[in-house]
Design a protein around this motif. Structure first.
Motif, PDB file in Angstrom:
ATOM      1  N   ALA A  80       0.752  -1.279   0.027  1.00 60.44           N
ATOM      2  CA  ALA A  80      -0.116  -0.108  -0.050  1.00 60.44           C
ATOM      3  C   ALA A  80       0.903   1.261   0.012  1.00 60.44           C
ATOM      4  N   ASP A  81       1.963   1.429  -1.089  1.00 63.45           N
ATOM      5  CA  ASP A  81       2.714   2.478  -1.272  1.00 63.45           C
ATOM      6  C   ASP A  81       3.861   2.455  -0.087  1.00 63.45           C
ATOM      7  N   ASP A  82       3.515   3.455   0.872  1.00 64.28           N
ATOM      8  CA  ASP A  82       4.383   3.646   2.092  1.00 64.28           C
ATOM      9  C   ASP A  82       4.228   2.728   3.147  1.00 64.28           C
ATOM     10  N   HIS A 128      -4.690  -5.677  -3.924  1.00 66.29           N
ATOM     11  CA  HIS A 128      -4.433  -4.341  -4.450  1.00 66.29           C
ATOM     12  C   HIS A 128      -5.417  -3.443  -3.520  1.00 66.29           C
ATOM     13  N   VAL A 129      -4.957  -2.071  -3.440  1.00 65.47           N
ATOM     14  CA  VAL A 129      -5.686  -1.335  -2.579  1.00 65.47           C
ATOM     15  C   VAL A 129      -6.445  -0.410  -3.412  1.00 65.47           C
ATOM     16  N   LEU A 130      -7.406   0.044  -2.542  1.00 61.83           N
ATOM     17  CA  LEU A 130      -8.426   1.113  -3.380  1.00 61.83           C
ATOM     18  C   LEU A 130      -8.173   2.376  -2.759  1.00 61.83           C
ATOM     19  N   ASP A 131      -7.531   3.472  -3.635  1.00 62.41           N
ATOM     20  CA  ASP A 131      -7.113   4.421  -2.778  1.00 62.41           C
ATOM     21  C   ASP A 131      -6.173   3.989  -1.706  1.00 62.41           C
ATOM     22  N   THR A 132      -6.425   4.495  -0.535  1.00 66.45           N
ATOM     23  CA  THR A 132      -5.768   4.009   0.732  1.00 66.45           C
ATOM     24  C   THR A 132      -6.453   2.778   1.519  1.00 66.45           C
ATOM     25  N   LEU A 133      -7.390   2.221   0.864  1.00 64.88           N
ATOM     26  CA  LEU A 133      -8.179   1.307   1.558  1.00 64.88           C
ATOM     27  C   LEU A 133      -7.984  -0.136   1.227  1.00 64.88           C
ATOM     28  N   ILE A 142     -18.159  -7.044   3.772  1.00 64.86           N
ATOM     29  CA  ILE A 142     -17.035  -6.096   2.933  1.00 64.86           C
ATOM     30  C   ILE A 142     -16.467  -5.550   4.170  1.00 64.86           C
ATOM     31  N   VAL A 143     -15.043  -5.722   4.278  1.00 66.91           N
ATOM     32  CA  VAL A 143     -14.317  -5.139   5.343  1.00 66.91           C
ATOM     33  C   VAL A 143     -13.144  -4.307   4.461  1.00 66.91           C
ATOM     34  N   THR A 144     -13.100  -2.926   4.920  1.00 70.56           N
ATOM     35  CA  THR A 144     -12.393  -1.922   4.459  1.00 70.56           C
ATOM     36  C   THR A 144     -11.262  -1.519   5.729  1.00 70.56           C
ATOM     37  N   ILE A 145      -9.767  -1.555   5.404  1.00 73.05           N
ATOM     38  CA  ILE A 145      -8.831  -1.142   6.369  1.00 73.05           C
ATOM     39  C   ILE A 145      -7.987   0.062   5.738  1.00 73.05           C
ATOM     40  N   ASP A 146      -8.138   0.989   6.528  1.00 77.46           N
ATOM     41  CA  ASP A 146      -7.260   2.247   6.197  1.00 77.46           C
ATOM     42  C   ASP A 146      -5.882   1.966   6.254  1.00 77.46           C
ATOM     43  N   SER A 147      -5.140   2.127   4.960  1.00 72.67           N
ATOM     44  CA  SER A 147      -3.767   1.712   5.422  1.00 72.67           C
ATOM     45  C   SER A 147      -2.859   2.546   5.949  1.00 72.67           C
ATOM     46  N   ALA A 148      -3.467   3.930   6.228  1.00 75.69           N
ATOM     47  CA  ALA A 148      -2.742   4.743   6.852  1.00 75.69           C
ATOM     48  C   ALA A 148      -2.792   4.574   8.323  1.00 75.69           C
ATOM     49  N   THR A 149      -4.244   4.479   8.872  1.00 68.75           N
ATOM     50  CA  THR A 149      -4.306   4.548  10.157  1.00 68.75           C
ATOM     51  C   THR A 149      -4.810   3.123  10.742  1.00 68.75           C
ATOM     52  N   GLY A 150      -5.255   1.980  10.049  1.00 71.74           N
ATOM     53  CA  GLY A 150      -5.547   0.865  10.263  1.00 71.74           C
ATOM     54  C   GLY A 150      -6.961   0.731  10.889  1.00 71.74           C
ATOM     55  N   THR A 151      -7.774   1.948  10.637  1.00 71.83           N
ATOM     56  CA  THR A 151      -9.210   1.857  11.005  1.00 71.83           C
ATOM     57  C   THR A 151      -9.948   0.994  10.157  1.00 71.83           C
ATOM     58  N   ASP A 167      -9.996  -2.935  -9.399  1.00 67.75           N
ATOM     59  CA  ASP A 167      -9.093  -2.488 -10.535  1.00 67.75           C
ATOM     60  C   ASP A 167      -8.458  -1.060 -10.428  1.00 67.75           C
ATOM     61  N   GLY A 168      -8.382  -0.622  -9.227  1.00 69.11           N
ATOM     62  CA  GLY A 168      -7.899   0.636  -8.896  1.00 69.11           C
ATOM     63  C   GLY A 168      -8.983   1.864  -8.992  1.00 69.11           C
ATOM     64  N   GLU A 169     -10.111   1.572  -9.396  1.00 69.68           N
ATOM     65  CA  GLU A 169     -11.118   2.779  -9.546  1.00 69.68           C
ATOM     66  C   GLU A 169     -12.469   2.119  -8.755  1.00 69.68           C
ATOM     67  N   ASP A 170     -12.811   0.999  -8.853  1.00 69.97           N
ATOM     68  CA  ASP A 170     -14.144   0.442  -8.279  1.00 69.97           C
ATOM     69  C   ASP A 170     -13.892  -0.859  -7.484  1.00 69.97           C
ATOM     70  N   LEU A 171     -14.777  -1.079  -6.629  1.00 73.40           N
ATOM     71  CA  LEU A 171     -14.909  -2.571  -5.939  1.00 73.40           C
ATOM     72  C   LEU A 171     -15.584  -3.594  -6.815  1.00 73.40           C
ATOM     73  N   TYR A 172     -15.104  -4.810  -6.595  1.00 75.13           N
ATOM     74  CA  TYR A 172     -15.525  -6.111  -7.307  1.00 75.13           C
ATOM     75  C   TYR A 172     -15.944  -6.989  -6.055  1.00 75.13           C
ATOM     76  N   VAL A 173     -17.120  -7.535  -6.160  1.00 70.44           N
ATOM     77  CA  VAL A 173     -17.248  -8.735  -5.245  1.00 70.44           C
ATOM     78  C   VAL A 173     -17.673  -9.968  -5.785  1.00 70.44           C
ATOM     79  N   VAL A 174     -17.248 -10.707  -5.525  1.00 68.02           N
ATOM     80  CA  VAL A 174     -17.681 -12.425  -6.124  1.00 68.02           C
ATOM     81  C   VAL A 174     -18.210 -12.991  -5.034  1.00 68.02           C
TER      82      VAL A 174
END
Length: 438
Positions: A80-82, A128-133, A142-151, A167-174
């Protein structure tokens, strides 16, 4: 407030209504002491992170938060970058369950732990992350984790979720029914996960014990790898471009530029007639041979998306489908790697990707395994004893790193190491230790 300060796992729980889902925010950052003891840096590493120091428990191990990827990486990380994200916990010796687990966010440059978030109940995450998530899933959330804070934020759904991705733009769910034979793929947003489109695939199923990542994307192309077969689809419209299923079978896939290539066996159960195709994201057959080929591309780091592709003992122009060369002394199976203008693994010699001519001298020692990571034009190879950093054009060994030095005393745990290329460098992952190679 500095977003890299410790998370309080006992923070008050907040509920918020978001679209049709209910979001449960479980953690929030607050000031605290350092989260983990600093692991002494191993020889050959820029930093070292030991699971024992992360959790403060001598029995702690790392686990791949994505699940079984190609190469069956254990202890893998999400880039997640940094921030890099790993998962650590304890293995219950009676049930083999991974318990008391936490997602760990740590600085990609220093290895310093920035946050921890409880992850019990989270079954897998996207690589892969979606923005910072970070995108993860439990059975019906569906569970999101903020990569900067861990929230961590949990979104309830009415689905039985097999996988999530982006894909870097949207969420996909199977999703689909357990033990069912219909699977659906949805594209949307976190608040409205089927807002863009939904795709239904009949006669399709996911093994309940499947742990690998189902979705992959390159450009506008998507690939979904199920237990029953592999579907190629247009990520913009949700239209199927190809479906490789019985009697055919998908044996491998790799991406290059805006394309994902799938190695498709035809009539895979036929004992007398053989055919193998290399298929691109649109379903177009790029190369074909009347042979049964089991080939895995461990790395594709070609200089240009239009550079040749390799099928068995031959190279092909991926645009025109023209065969460029064939190696007479090559086997028709096994692993290959493409690094720049060099292809490794076709026959006993390394060859020029464009001409098929040998590139290494006769006295150069052959590789024990294929590279699994590339950085700054150098190929990284791991065997049971050492990690080799190879110049692909000549075979010169730039560096040799002893795995024993990286791992130290494993206490009887696995000494197997896998290599993952991240934006900050190559990480050697093991269930006990993570090391960023110098």
């Amino acid at each position: 407030m500095n977003p890299y300060r410790r998370l309080a796992v006992t923070a008050a729980v907040a509920f918020a209504s978001v679209g049709a889902a209910v979001a449960l925010v479980a953690t929030a950052p607050q000031d605290a002491e350092p989260l983990a003891a600093q692991t002494p840096t191993s020889p050959g590493a820029a930093w070292t992170l030991d699971a024992t120091d992360v959790l403060g428990n001598p029995f702690a191990t790392f686990d791949d938060p994505v699940g079984g990827r190609f190469g069956e990486v254990e202890g893998g990380v999400i880039d997640a970058d940094d921030i890099l994200v790993a998962r650590a916990g304890l293995i219950n010796q009676e049930t083999d369950e991974f318990e008391q687990s936490q997602l760990i966010g740590f600085d990609a440059a220093t290895g310093q732990v920035r946050w921890k978030t409880p992850s019990d109940g989270i079954e897998s995450c996207s690589s892969h992350v979606l923005d910072t998530l970070l995108l993860c899933r439990s059975t019906d959330q569906i569970v999101t984790i903020d990569s900067a804070t861990g929230t961590a934020t949990r979104y309830d759904t009415d689905w039985n979720i097999f996988s999530v991705g982006t894909d870097g733009e949207d969420l996909y769910v199977v999703e689909g029914e357990k033990d069912g034979y219909t699977v659906r793929i949805h594209r949307g947003t976190i608040d409205d996960p089927d807002a863009s489109w939904s795709l239904t695939l009949d006669d399709t199923w996911v093994d309940p014990y499947n742990s690998r990542e189902i979705l992959a994307f390159a450009g506008n192309a998507g690939v979904a790898r199920f237990s029953s077969g592999t579907a190629l689809f247009d990520a913009r419209s949700g239209d199927i471009t190809d479906n490789i299923s019985s009697p055919d079978c998908a044996r491998d896939q790799f991406d290059r530029g805006d394309q994902i290539y799938v190695l498709a066996g035809r009539r895979c159960s036929d004992l007398f007639e053989f055919r193998t195709d290399l298929v691109d994201s649109t379903g177009r057959v790029v190369a074909t041979t009347d042979e049964e080929i089991y080939q895995r591309t461990t790395v594709d780091a070609a200089n240009d998306p239009d550079d040749p592709v390799v099928l068995g003992s031959s190279a092909f122009d991926p645009t025109m489908g023209q065969k460029l060369w064939t190696s007479d002394d090559a086997s028709t199976g096994g692993d290959i790697a493409i690094v720049g203008d060099v292809v490794l693994g076709v026959g006993p010699l390394t060859r020029n990707l464009f001409t098929g001519e040998p590139t290494w001298g006769p006295d150069v020692e052959s590789l024990p395994f294929m590279p699994t990571a590339v950085r700054e034009g150098l190929a990284y190879v791991a065997d049971s004893r050492e990690i080799l950093v190879i110049e692909p054009e000549t075979g010169a060994r730039r560096e040799t790193i002893a795995i024993e030095d990286l791992l130290g005393n494993t206490g009887g745990r696995s000494e197997r190491v896998a290599l993952l290329a991240t934006g900050g460098g190559v990480v050697a992952v093991n269930e006990k230790r993570l090391n960023l190679l110098r």
